[in-house]
Write a protein that holds these residues in place. Structure first.
Motif, PDB file in Angstrom:
ATOM      1  N   VAL A 137       3.705  11.200   9.174  1.00 32.77           N
ATOM      2  CA  VAL A 137       3.517  11.726   7.813  1.00 32.77           C
ATOM      3  C   VAL A 137       2.938  10.596   6.982  1.00 32.77           C
ATOM      4  CG1 VAL A 137       4.616  12.628   5.732  1.00 32.77           C
ATOM      5  CG2 VAL A 137       5.463  13.337   7.993  1.00 32.77           C
ATOM      6  N   LEU A 138       1.756  10.831   6.437  1.00 25.64           N
ATOM      7  CA  LEU A 138       1.115   9.814   5.589  1.00 25.64           C
ATOM      8  C   LEU A 138       1.260  10.243   4.134  1.00 25.64           C
ATOM      9  CD1 LEU A 138      -0.665   7.436   4.836  1.00 25.64           C
ATOM     10  CD2 LEU A 138      -2.653   8.655   5.695  1.00 25.64           C
ATOM     11  N   LEU A 139       1.929   9.430   3.356  1.00 22.51           N
ATOM     12  CA  LEU A 139       2.095   9.712   1.921  1.00 22.51           C
ATOM     13  C   LEU A 139       1.092   8.873   1.137  1.00 22.51           C
ATOM     14  CD1 LEU A 139       6.004   9.722   1.718  1.00 22.51           C
ATOM     15  CD2 LEU A 139       4.476  11.693   1.915  1.00 22.51           C
ATOM     16  N   MET A 140       0.209   9.550   0.400  1.00 21.47           N
ATOM     17  CA  MET A 140      -0.760   8.841  -0.429  1.00 21.47           C
ATOM     18  C   MET A 140      -0.033   8.229  -1.617  1.00 21.47           C
ATOM     19  SD  MET A 140      -3.540   8.966   1.172  1.00 21.47           S
ATOM     20  CE  MET A 140      -4.497   8.096  -0.077  1.00 21.47           C
ATOM     21  N   THR A 141      -0.234   6.935  -1.806  1.00 22.65           N
ATOM     22  CA  THR A 141       0.376   6.255  -2.949  1.00 22.65           C
ATOM     23  C   THR A 141      -0.688   5.851  -3.969  1.00 22.65           C
ATOM     24  OG1 THR A 141       0.391   4.308  -1.487  1.00 22.65           O
ATOM     25  CG2 THR A 141       2.464   5.477  -1.781  1.00 22.65           C
ATOM     26  N   VAL A 142      -1.873   6.442  -3.794  1.00 24.71           N
ATOM     27  CA  VAL A 142      -2.943   6.467  -4.822  1.00 24.71           C
ATOM     28  C   VAL A 142      -3.592   7.845  -4.675  1.00 24.71           C
ATOM     29  CG1 VAL A 142      -3.476   3.976  -4.760  1.00 24.71           C
ATOM     30  CG2 VAL A 142      -4.737   5.554  -3.265  1.00 24.71           C
ATOM     31  N   PHE A 151      -0.995   0.973  -6.926  1.00 18.59           N
ATOM     32  CA  PHE A 151       0.109   1.723  -6.314  1.00 18.59           C
ATOM     33  C   PHE A 151       0.776   2.613  -7.371  1.00 18.59           C
ATOM     34  CE2 PHE A 151       3.490   2.458  -3.407  1.00 18.59           C
ATOM     35  CZ  PHE A 151       4.711   2.226  -4.018  1.00 18.59           C
ATOM     36  N   ILE A 152       0.997   3.881  -6.992  1.00 14.11           N
ATOM     37  CA  ILE A 152       1.710   4.806  -7.894  1.00 14.11           C
ATOM     38  C   ILE A 152       3.203   4.679  -7.582  1.00 14.11           C
ATOM     39  CG2 ILE A 152       2.036   7.212  -8.586  1.00 14.11           C
ATOM     40  CD1 ILE A 152      -0.816   7.788  -7.576  1.00 14.11           C
ATOM     41  N   ARG A 153       3.902   3.910  -8.404  1.00 15.32           N
ATOM     42  CA  ARG A 153       5.320   3.586  -8.137  1.00 15.32           C
ATOM     43  C   ARG A 153       6.197   4.846  -8.077  1.00 15.32           C
ATOM     44  NH1 ARG A 153       5.076  -1.052  -9.484  1.00 15.32           N
ATOM     45  NH2 ARG A 153       5.888  -2.163  -7.676  1.00 15.32           N
ATOM     46  N   GLY A 181      -2.433   3.201   0.071  1.00 14.86           N
ATOM     47  CA  GLY A 181      -2.997   3.077  -1.269  1.00 14.86           C
ATOM     48  C   GLY A 181      -2.226   2.098  -2.128  1.00 14.86           C
ATOM     49  N   GLY A 182      -2.907   1.015  -2.509  1.00 15.74           N
ATOM     50  CA  GLY A 182      -2.288   0.045  -3.414  1.00 15.74           C
ATOM     51  C   GLY A 182      -1.253  -0.837  -2.759  1.00 15.74           C
ATOM     52  N   MET A 183      -1.314  -0.928  -1.401  1.00  8.87           N
ATOM     53  CA  MET A 183      -0.347  -1.779  -0.698  1.00  8.87           C
ATOM     54  C   MET A 183      -0.740  -3.256  -0.886  1.00  8.87           C
ATOM     55  SD  MET A 183       2.158  -0.206   0.720  1.00  8.87           S
ATOM     56  CE  MET A 183       2.258   0.939  -0.670  1.00  8.87           C
ATOM     57  N   ASN A 184       0.250  -4.043  -1.337  1.00  8.29           N
ATOM     58  CA  ASN A 184       0.052  -5.497  -1.443  1.00  8.29           C
ATOM     59  C   ASN A 184       1.374  -6.178  -1.099  1.00  8.29           C
ATOM     60  OD1 ASN A 184       1.720  -5.541  -3.801  1.00  8.29           O
ATOM     61  ND2 ASN A 184      -0.056  -4.909  -5.024  1.00  8.29           N
ATOM     62  N   LEU A 185       1.432  -7.495  -1.288  1.00  7.33           N
ATOM     63  CA  LEU A 185       2.630  -8.216  -0.821  1.00  7.33           C
ATOM     64  C   LEU A 185       3.870  -7.859  -1.628  1.00  7.33           C
ATOM     65  CD1 LEU A 185       0.999 -11.698  -0.041  1.00  7.33           C
ATOM     66  CD2 LEU A 185       1.672  -9.910   1.609  1.00  7.33           C
ATOM     67  N   GLU A 186       3.663  -7.263  -2.814  1.00  9.83           N
ATOM     68  CA  GLU A 186       4.824  -6.819  -3.615  1.00  9.83           C
ATOM     69  C   GLU A 186       5.218  -5.379  -3.276  1.00  9.83           C
ATOM     70  OE1 GLU A 186       3.466 -10.254  -4.832  1.00  9.83           O
ATOM     71  OE2 GLU A 186       2.165  -8.550  -5.338  1.00  9.83           O
ATOM     72  N   THR A 187       4.213  -4.494  -3.088  1.00 11.82           N
ATOM     73  CA  THR A 187       4.541  -3.070  -2.913  1.00 11.82           C
ATOM     74  C   THR A 187       4.980  -2.725  -1.495  1.00 11.82           C
ATOM     75  OG1 THR A 187       2.184  -2.609  -2.579  1.00 11.82           O
ATOM     76  CG2 THR A 187       3.041  -2.351  -4.816  1.00 11.82           C
ATOM     77  N   VAL A 200      -0.932   1.233   5.340  1.00 15.84           N
ATOM     78  CA  VAL A 200      -2.378   1.054   5.284  1.00 15.84           C
ATOM     79  C   VAL A 200      -2.677  -0.005   4.229  1.00 15.84           C
ATOM     80  CG1 VAL A 200      -4.569   2.143   4.778  1.00 15.84           C
ATOM     81  CG2 VAL A 200      -2.761   3.474   5.907  1.00 15.84           C
ATOM     82  N   VAL A 201      -3.441  -1.011   4.618  1.00 13.59           N
ATOM     83  CA  VAL A 201      -3.791  -2.066   3.663  1.00 13.59           C
ATOM     84  C   VAL A 201      -5.307  -2.257   3.710  1.00 13.59           C
ATOM     85  CG1 VAL A 201      -3.410  -4.450   2.938  1.00 13.59           C
ATOM     86  CG2 VAL A 201      -1.571  -3.206   4.119  1.00 13.59           C
ATOM     87  N   GLY A 202      -5.937  -2.077   2.548  1.00 15.27           N
ATOM     88  CA  GLY A 202      -7.393  -2.220   2.503  1.00 15.27           C
ATOM     89  C   GLY A 202      -7.812  -3.438   1.698  1.00 15.27           C
ATOM     90  N   ALA A 203      -7.894  -3.242   0.389  1.00 11.02           N
ATOM     91  CA  ALA A 203      -8.420  -4.306  -0.489  1.00 11.02           C
ATOM     92  C   ALA A 203      -7.582  -5.584  -0.405  1.00 11.02           C
ATOM     93  CB  ALA A 203      -8.464  -3.806  -1.930  1.00 11.02           C
TER      94      ALA A 203
END
Ligand code: DX5
Ligand code: ZN
Length: 224
Positions: A137-142, A151-153, A181-187, A200-203
């Protein structure tokens, strides 16, 4: 102690479009074996991206496997073109699609893992009658269409509710939650604590000064 099943799935959407193969080989040298391929048709989302011939081309000269994220209005048309001997998972959106169950079964028949993707505004009841034919199940966080978004908190409780749904269905061990979507070292740690296991980590990788170090940092974050 390694958190079970945790994985980083780099999206090449924000990588150097003149050197996809170089980006994938760089990731492979860091131990990456799964690439997230964002397919957009300019109709389901306001962007047009990576065609099936590109996947066939990228499969040569790399050993990576691909998870194909179909952001398209007619996924039934695109499952077969994107199924190759390197396609590990095909992820489809249910929004506006009449025959989701049949398409998921077709993905499994072909030999790939069937995955379902929910946009931020799509309720969890879209999962209700496909529990027997999903393996992710992939949940879009953007909101889908572009990399590098925030990231949509507000999706954190949705991740936790999805985990509870999977546990109630008895499929949590075979159907991991992925976030995109919006994955970074904090999220990533927040999504991990809520129940996500694939990220998933892009940018945050490809816009980093040193993408290979960025990838290693993310892997360390989810496997410590
Ligand atoms: C957006 C795509 C995502 C995106 C993630 O529609 O589905 O996979 O590329 O990129 P970042 O990590 O930059 O938000
Ligand atoms: Zn994606």
């Amino acid at each position: 102690m390694q958190t079970p099943l945790c994985k980083i799935s780099p999206s090449i959407l924000n990588s150097d479009w003149g050197d996809f193969r170089g980006s994938i080989q760089m990731l492979e040298q860091q131990g990456c074996d799964l690439i997230h391929l964002d397919v957009m048709d300019g109709h389901f989302v306001p962007n047009l991206t990576l065609g099936p011939d590109l996947l066939k081309h990228l499969s040569k000269g790399t050993t990576a496997r691909f998870e194909v994220h179909l952001m398209v209005s007619e996924p039934e048309k695109w499952v077969e073109p994107y199924f190759t001997d390197r396609t590990e998972t095909i992820l489809i959106h249910p929004e506006g699609v009449p025959h989701v169950h049949r398409i998921l079964e077709r993905i499994r028949e072909l030999g790939a893992k069937p995955g379902i993707v929910l946009n931020p505004g799509t309720p969890l009841n879209a999962l209700d009658w496909v529990g027997d034919c999903i393996e992710q199940v992939l949940l879009m966080t953007v909101n889908p269409g572009f990399g590098g978004q925030k990231f949509i908190r507000g999706m954190l409780p949705k991740i936790a509710q999805t985990r509870d749904w999977l546990v109630r269905k008895g499929i949590d061990a075979t159907c991991p939650i992925e976030v995109d979507g919006g994955m970074n070292l904090e999220t990533v740690p927040e999504a991990l604590n809520a129940g996500a296991r694939i990220f998933v980590v892009g940018a945050a990788i490809f816009m980093a000064d040193d993408p290979s170090k960025a990838y290693r940092d993310f892997v360390r974050l989810v496997t410590k």
